[in-house]
Structure formats: structure tokens, C-alpha cells
Enzyme design. Structure first.
Site, PDB file in Angstrom:
ATOM      1  N   ALA A  76       0.836  -1.195   0.000  1.00  0.00           N
ATOM      2  CA  ALA A  76       0.000   0.000   0.000  1.00  0.00           C
ATOM      3  C   ALA A  76       0.873   1.248   0.000  1.00  0.00           C
ATOM      4  O   ALA A  76       2.011   1.244   0.453  1.00  0.00           O
ATOM      5  CB  ALA A  76      -0.911   0.000   1.217  1.00  0.00           C
ATOM      6  N   ARG A 126       5.910  11.329   5.118  1.00  0.00           N
ATOM      7  CA  ARG A 126       4.946  11.792   6.107  1.00  0.00           C
ATOM      8  C   ARG A 126       3.697  12.269   5.360  1.00  0.00           C
ATOM      9  O   ARG A 126       3.213  13.378   5.569  1.00  0.00           O
ATOM     10  CB  ARG A 126       5.547  12.884   6.994  1.00  0.00           C
ATOM     11  CG  ARG A 126       6.220  14.045   6.281  1.00  0.00           C
ATOM     12  CD  ARG A 126       6.603  15.135   7.283  1.00  0.00           C
ATOM     13  NE  ARG A 126       7.236  16.286   6.654  1.00  0.00           N
ATOM     14  CZ  ARG A 126       8.561  16.463   6.568  1.00  0.00           C
ATOM     15  NH1 ARG A 126       9.388  15.549   7.068  1.00  0.00           N
ATOM     16  NH2 ARG A 126       9.053  17.555   5.982  1.00  0.00           N
ATOM     17  N   GLY A 128       0.466  11.314   5.309  1.00  0.00           N
ATOM     18  CA  GLY A 128      -0.727  11.624   6.085  1.00  0.00           C
ATOM     19  C   GLY A 128      -2.028  11.174   5.453  1.00  0.00           C
ATOM     20  O   GLY A 128      -3.041  11.887   5.528  1.00  0.00           O
ATOM     21  N   PHE A 129      -2.014   9.988   4.832  1.00  0.00           N
ATOM     22  CA  PHE A 129      -3.244   9.416   4.253  1.00  0.00           C
ATOM     23  C   PHE A 129      -3.906  10.362   3.247  1.00  0.00           C
ATOM     24  O   PHE A 129      -5.133  10.531   3.239  1.00  0.00           O
ATOM     25  CB  PHE A 129      -4.259   9.070   5.345  1.00  0.00           C
ATOM     26  CG  PHE A 129      -3.933   7.858   6.171  1.00  0.00           C
ATOM     27  CD1 PHE A 129      -2.857   7.046   5.879  1.00  0.00           C
ATOM     28  CD2 PHE A 129      -4.732   7.520   7.262  1.00  0.00           C
ATOM     29  CE1 PHE A 129      -2.570   5.923   6.652  1.00  0.00           C
ATOM     30  CE2 PHE A 129      -4.465   6.405   8.039  1.00  0.00           C
ATOM     31  CZ  PHE A 129      -3.378   5.601   7.743  1.00  0.00           C
ATOM     32  N   ASN A 154      -6.354  -1.103   1.579  1.00  0.00           N
ATOM     33  CA  ASN A 154      -5.844  -0.674   2.870  1.00  0.00           C
ATOM     34  C   ASN A 154      -6.707   0.485   3.356  1.00  0.00           C
ATOM     35  O   ASN A 154      -6.880   1.476   2.639  1.00  0.00           O
ATOM     36  CB  ASN A 154      -4.382  -0.246   2.708  1.00  0.00           C
ATOM     37  CG  ASN A 154      -3.697   0.088   4.011  1.00  0.00           C
ATOM     38  OD1 ASN A 154      -4.090   1.008   4.709  1.00  0.00           O
ATOM     39  ND2 ASN A 154      -2.636  -0.645   4.315  1.00  0.00           N
ATOM     40  N   SER A 190       0.436   3.535  10.706  1.00  0.00           N
ATOM     41  CA  SER A 190       1.136   4.647  10.069  1.00  0.00           C
ATOM     42  C   SER A 190       1.557   5.649  11.138  1.00  0.00           C
ATOM     43  O   SER A 190       0.756   6.007  12.009  1.00  0.00           O
ATOM     44  CB  SER A 190       0.232   5.337   9.048  1.00  0.00           C
ATOM     45  OG  SER A 190       0.811   6.564   8.622  1.00  0.00           O
ATOM     46  N   GLY A 282      12.264   0.752   3.160  1.00  0.00           N
ATOM     47  CA  GLY A 282      13.350   0.380   2.263  1.00  0.00           C
ATOM     48  C   GLY A 282      14.372  -0.534   2.902  1.00  0.00           C
ATOM     49  O   GLY A 282      14.101  -1.245   3.874  1.00  0.00           O
ATOM     50  N   GLY A 311      11.935  -3.764   2.994  1.00  0.00           N
ATOM     51  CA  GLY A 311      13.285  -4.012   2.519  1.00  0.00           C
ATOM     52  C   GLY A 311      13.448  -5.206   1.614  1.00  0.00           C
ATOM     53  O   GLY A 311      14.511  -5.832   1.608  1.00  0.00           O
ATOM     54  N   TYR A 332       7.680  -2.019  -2.175  1.00  0.00           N
ATOM     55  CA  TYR A 332       7.342  -0.648  -2.548  1.00  0.00           C
ATOM     56  C   TYR A 332       8.631   0.121  -2.835  1.00  0.00           C
ATOM     57  O   TYR A 332       8.946   0.432  -3.990  1.00  0.00           O
ATOM     58  CB  TYR A 332       6.523   0.016  -1.439  1.00  0.00           C
ATOM     59  CG  TYR A 332       6.169   1.482  -1.652  1.00  0.00           C
ATOM     60  CD1 TYR A 332       6.735   2.251  -2.663  1.00  0.00           C
ATOM     61  CD2 TYR A 332       5.255   2.123  -0.834  1.00  0.00           C
ATOM     62  CE1 TYR A 332       6.413   3.595  -2.851  1.00  0.00           C
ATOM     63  CE2 TYR A 332       4.922   3.468  -1.011  1.00  0.00           C
ATOM     64  CZ  TYR A 332       5.514   4.188  -2.012  1.00  0.00           C
ATOM     65  OH  TYR A 332       5.193   5.515  -2.186  1.00  0.00           O
TER      66      TYR A 332
END
Length: 369
Positions: A76, A126, A128-129, A154, A190, A282, A311, A332
Site C-alpha cells: 500500500a 509523512r 498523512g493518508f 488498505n 502509520s 526500504g 526491505g 514498494y
């Protein structure tokens, strides 16, 4: 090809590059037959023998049963609004997780809010959705009538919603998307929504999961579907709190766990952007997330599927998480640094690792390391 384009993208602000790339993938997704044809080149076995090696079926013999042509999924955050699902499945992903989506559209935190750390092969965000809300996502998912892979959603709460009312926001997401989501992922981990991680406390988490499951059951009358519900946890929990949260998820009846979200830790980083606030993802999470997968597998005794994320840059990284107890893995940040060809590379590499170890199916290595 990506290694040629990457220097140009990395000259742009990280979020601008993200939007530009996503827009291109959205356009490619709209070309008839192109994503499905491309998929025949990226998923092992679609053109030849041994096509069962990476195939997994989870939640079998239940209304939640799903089959994955590869255990590798998109995490996500990359496709928050389900803009480019066909393109991502064309890369060879076995499933795609979109979102985080909230009931109402929201802009997220102020920019800049996404930062690369190239020397560390990491990202800090950051965000923030920031997302377009459930109505916009429903419209996009509704036209994906011929899905090449499961699409998970998600879900989170709006920033303005206090924690005591959070359950209703998650229920609204399920209510809005229950007819189209192949699974729901409850995001309580988050670090970029104030107070959100407090919902990982065992009692609060159990109550929230039960509320989401109640909404899924209520929707079965209308949708005739029961998408599984997974919970995504943070890597920063104290071991005792992690154990309590995993226990709460199991006791509440959730269908699985995603281990883990981004971290607030900054240990071992070299790039100046390490000072930025937000969640780190990562390469620095490779070992930490694998150990947490192993802990979760021990705590759950394999009772529910675990998705390992954090990672994953190679087939060996993915294989390590599978051996630790993950049934599926997600990527991702590695896509940003290695490009879309990484998906095919990992799929092919997993097949070779199975052949090396004399294993016929990916399911047989789960928890064996």
C-alpha cells in the site's frame, strides 16, 4: 531501461516523480489488452512448464478463498487511489494493495512530505493518508471487471476523526468498498496520522477488528462476499506490546497480519534526509521486518497468513521472509530504486531458489527457516 530514466526522475521532487510515473501507468492501464499481454511475460509459468511453483491458495474452502499466481505483491501507498491496478498486475505482481483510503477525501500533510535516501536505498514519508476517498476508489475499482490478480484495500480513518470514533470510519470504508475489495487491510500503524498508532494497543485493536468484521458480515447479505480482514502492525512496538497486539488480532478473528509498516528508527542511515520526520521504508528494514515476521509466525503458530513487507530488494530477500513464516511478501521502496523489472526478477529468482532446494511449491518453504 529504468536505470536510464531513473536519474531524470531523481532530479524531480520525489512526490512529483511519483505522480508523473503513476499518471503514465494509469494511461497504460487504459490500453485494451496491453496489461494482460504484458503479464504473460512477467509471471513465471504463464508461457511454459512449472507454472504451479509460485501459486498459492489462501483461506481455502472458505468464502474468503484467494489464489495468487505469485507470492509477491505491491504494498500500500504507491497506488493510493487505485489508478493503475492493471499496469501493476502487468509487472507480474500476484496481488496489489491499494490505499490507504479513508471515508472522505483528504489532502494529507503539507509538502514536501516524501524524501529519498539513495545511499541507504530508503524513503521517508509523512504523507498523512492523502487520498480521494472511498467514493472515488469505488468508481475506479468498479471498472476493473477482469482482474488479473486480487486487489486488496488498505483502510484508515480521517485525520479529523478522534480515536474514540475511529471504528466507524473503518466500518464506512468496508461498507463503501465491500462489494469490490478482495481483502481489507486495517492500517493502525502509520506514524503520520496523529494518535493512530495508539489503536494498536491490544484492547483497542481487538475492538476495532471486531467492528470491521461485523461490517464485513453485515455486507454479506448485499454483496454475497466475505473479503478477509488483515491487520498491519508497526515495527516499533515493544516486544511485549507486539505479542499482545498479535494476540488481540488472533482473538478478534482477523484473517491475517501484515508485518510491518514504516519505522521511526533512524539507525545506521547516512543520507542527510535521515533528519526528516516520518516513516522510514526500504533497505534499512530488511532484517528487522524479517525478524518480526519470524516472531509473528511463532506467536500465531501458522494459524493465519502473514504478509512480510520491508526491505525486499531481491528474490533472496523475499525468500528469507517466506522461510521466516510469511505466506506472501510485498514491495514498494525497491520499485523506486530498481524499477518495474524487479518484479519479474524476483519471480524468476524465487523459482530458481525453489529448484535449488528441491521444493515443488512456494507454500512448502513457509516457516522452514
Amino acid at each position: 531501461m529504468y536505470q536510464t530514466v531513473r536519474p531524470l526522475l531523481f532530479r524531480l521532487d520525489a512526490e512529483d516523480a511519483h505522480h508523473l510515473t503513476l499518471r503514465g501507468l494509469e494511461l497504460a492501464s487504459g490500453v485494451p489488452l496491453l496489461p494482460r499481454l504484458a503479464r504473460t511475460l512477467t509471471v513465471p509459468g504463464t508461457q511454459g512448464p512449472g507454472d504451479a511453483a509460485l501459486r498459492r491458495t489462501l483461506w481455502g474452502q472458505t468464502p474468503s478463498e484467494q489464489t495468487f499466481e505469485s507470492p509477491l505483491g505491491l504494498a500500500a501507498g504507491l497506488d493510493k487511489n487505485a489508478q493503475a491496478v492493471p499496469a501493476f498486475t502487468a509487472f507480474g505482481f500476484g496481488f496489489v494493495e491499494v490505499g490507504t483510503v479513508t471515508p472522505l477525501a483528504q489532502s494529507g500533510n503539507e509538502r514536501p512530505r516524501l524524501f529519498r535516501l539513495p545511499e541507504d536505498e530508503a524513503l521517508i514519508n509523512r504523507m498523512g493518508f492523502n487520498n480521494g476517498g472511498t467514493a472515488a476508489m469505488h468508481a475506479r475499482l468498479a471498472v476493473l471487471t477482469d482482474r488479473a490478480a486480487p486487489v486488496w484495500v488498505n483502510i484508515g480513518k480521517n485525520k479529523v476523526t478522534p480515536n474514540e470514533d475511529a471504528a466507524e470510519d473503518y466500518r464506512k470504508c468496508v461498507r463503501a468498498l465491500g462489494d469490490l475489495a478482495d481483502a481489507f487491510v486495517v492500517n493502525v500503524s502509520s506514524p503520520n496520522t496523529p494518535g493512530l498508532r495508539a489503536l494498536q494497543a491490544a484492547d483497542d485493536l481487538a475492538a476495532l477488528v471486531r467492528a470491521v468484521l461485523d461490517e464485513v458480515e453485515a455486507g454479506r447479505v448485499r454483496t454475497l462476499r466475505r473479503p478477509p480482514v488483515l491487520v498491519k502492525l508497526a515495527p516499533d512496538l515493544h516486544p511485549a506490546d507486539f505479542e499482545a497486539s498479535v494476540g488481540a488480532v488472533l482473538d478478534a478473528g482477523a484473517s491475517g497480519l501484515i508485518i510491518s509498516n514504516t519505522t521511526l528508527s533512524r539507525g545506521g542511515l547516512s543520507h542527510p534526509n535521515r533528519e526528516q520526520a516520518g516513516g522510514l521504508s526500504g533497505r534499512p528494514l530488511t532484517d528487522r521486518s524479517t525478524e518480526l515476521v519470524r516472531d509473528a509466525y511463532r506467536l500465531t503458530r501458522g494459524q493465519v497468513p502473514i504478509v512480510g513487507v520491508g526491505g525486499v530488494f531481491s528474490a533472496e530477500d523475499a525468500y528469507a521472509k517466506l522461510l521466516a513464516g510469511a505466506d506472501l511478501v510485498e514491495v514498494y521502496s525497491a520499485l523506486i530504486y530498481r524499477g518495474p523489472g524487479l518484479v519479474r526478477e524476483i519471480n524468476a529468482g524465487l523459482v530458481k531458489l525453489l529448484e535449488r532446494d528441491g521444493v515443488r511449491n512456494i507454500a512448502d518453504v513457509v516457516g522452514q527457516g
